[in-house]
Design an enzyme around this catalytic site. Sequence first.
Site, mmCIF file in Angstrom:
data_model
loop_
_atom_site.group_PDB
_atom_site.id
_atom_site.type_symbol
_atom_site.label_atom_id
_atom_site.label_comp_id
_atom_site.label_asym_id
_atom_site.label_seq_id
_atom_site.Cartn_x
_atom_site.Cartn_y
_atom_site.Cartn_z
ATOM 1 N N SER A 1 0.788 -1.234 0.000
ATOM 2 C CA SER A 1 0.000 0.000 0.000
ATOM 3 C C SER A 1 0.818 1.282 0.000
ATOM 4 O O SER A 1 0.250 2.375 -0.082
ATOM 5 C CB SER A 1 -0.952 0.007 1.202
ATOM 6 O OG SER A 1 -2.052 -0.839 0.959
ATOM 7 N N LYS B 1 0.008 3.682 -2.711
ATOM 8 C CA LYS B 1 -1.037 4.709 -2.648
ATOM 9 C C LYS B 1 -0.452 6.123 -2.627
ATOM 10 O O LYS B 1 -1.177 7.093 -2.867
ATOM 11 C CB LYS B 1 -1.929 4.464 -1.438
ATOM 12 C CG LYS B 1 -2.768 3.181 -1.547
ATOM 13 C CD LYS B 1 -3.666 2.988 -0.329
ATOM 14 C CE LYS B 1 -4.627 1.802 -0.505
ATOM 15 N NZ LYS B 1 -3.972 0.501 -0.352
ATOM 16 N N SER C 1 -6.048 3.275 4.532
ATOM 17 C CA SER C 1 -5.548 2.466 3.425
ATOM 18 C C SER C 1 -6.660 1.668 2.752
ATOM 19 O O SER C 1 -6.458 0.537 2.303
ATOM 20 C CB SER C 1 -4.439 1.516 3.900
ATOM 21 O OG SER C 1 -3.629 1.106 2.825
ATOM 22 N N LYS D 1 2.915 6.546 4.812
ATOM 23 C CA LYS D 1 2.114 5.430 4.307
ATOM 24 C C LYS D 1 2.732 4.088 4.656
ATOM 25 O O LYS D 1 3.918 3.845 4.424
ATOM 26 C CB LYS D 1 1.960 5.518 2.786
ATOM 27 C CG LYS D 1 0.876 4.612 2.241
ATOM 28 C CD LYS D 1 -0.497 5.083 2.673
ATOM 29 C CE LYS D 1 -1.552 3.998 2.592
ATOM 30 N NZ LYS D 1 -1.459 2.976 3.645
#
Length: 433
Positions: A50, A53, A114, A238
């Site tokens: 993730s 992202k 997320s 993140k």
Amino acid sequence: MVLGILPNVHKASAKEDILNINADAAILVDAETGRVLYGKNIDKVLGIASMSKMMTEYLLLEAIDEGRVSWDQEYAVSEYVWKVSHDTALSNVPLRRDGTYSIKELFEAMTIYSANGATIAIAETIAGSEKNFVQMMNEKAEELGLEDYKFVNSSGLNNKDLKGYHSTGNEDEENVMSARATAKLATTLLTDFPQVLETASIPRKTFREGTEDKIDMENWNWMLPELVYGYEGVDGLKTGTTDFAGSSFTGTAERDGKRYVTVVMNAKGGGDSGYNQARFDETKKMFDYAFSNFDKKEIVPAGYQVKDKEKLAVEKGKENAVTIESKEAITLTVKNGEEENYQPKLVINEDLLNDQGQLTAPVKKGDVVGYLTVEDRDGNAIEFLNANQTRVDVIASESVEKANWFVLSMRGVGGFFGDVWDSVASTVKGWFS
């Protein structure tokens, strides 16, 4: 460079691992300059899960900035997004098949929690389909100067988790990058769209508060000061976890005007809390090292002149030379007490010089004639994510006008007789040698 396969390390660092980071790869950089302060396997290409992202965030914030998308724009849920968003084994906020959601709340769900379905929804909004969006991701990576990457979806999930809707790559493929490329993406995101931290720093928020669909979202970045592994100054960025990528995290923290970015990929260990703790433990090592040992220092002042290279010869000018100096100061994030380990290096633009190594008049005050940089005392370049960030222009500190024809003629005559005299003197000297 878009990757077709997963390569091995091709630029492995030979430096000693002074922090002993327990992960497959890690990097610590100064966010302002991109100077690499620590690295382990920083060019090894690994899963990013993730952390992908961050690219979706970049493309959305860019679209918002350019007016192609608005925060209050409504998204109608596709079947693809509906199916992914209802998979409770993945990080998600469930989206109703017949519902509509603002881009703002989808962005918050993606950035804080997320949420994978919300991420695909954003991709569809921007590009019409995730397939088109993935193409945009790879094109933007190339535009930003990243190397060692491949995006196959917008969320960072394994393609096999996309309910048969995957449009790019193999059925079990995932997004990959190197730690260097991931850090470069993060620092570029922070530079171009610092407002991302307004959302990334939110520790908790309720999705669809006041409705029967409400979901309490706790930020997966547990290093935010309010959360379980809180660290002073952390405000992003993140996390990422899949079986392939392992426990990974791109972090950023700011204290006293100093901001650092870290990346840890497939962190190991973590004690009773497992791999979720490991990525934060290893990140903490890097932040502690940065904030305790480094500071910004002025290495070279503005108007600096390199010893014995204060002037450049000028052809056809009223004066035979022009004084040169650095236009700006050079500041660098350096280890405490090591300011003296750096030395200036002057590079003159050879394209401006004639065959005799001279500038040609006229030369105007402020004309750029080269650049000044710094290197360590052994002559080694300093490592940055981007091009050398310590480079500043070297300029002419005065003007030199072109000499008129009479002066040039007299110089020519003087040069002619000077050459004749030198020739005669050499001949006479030869008689008595």
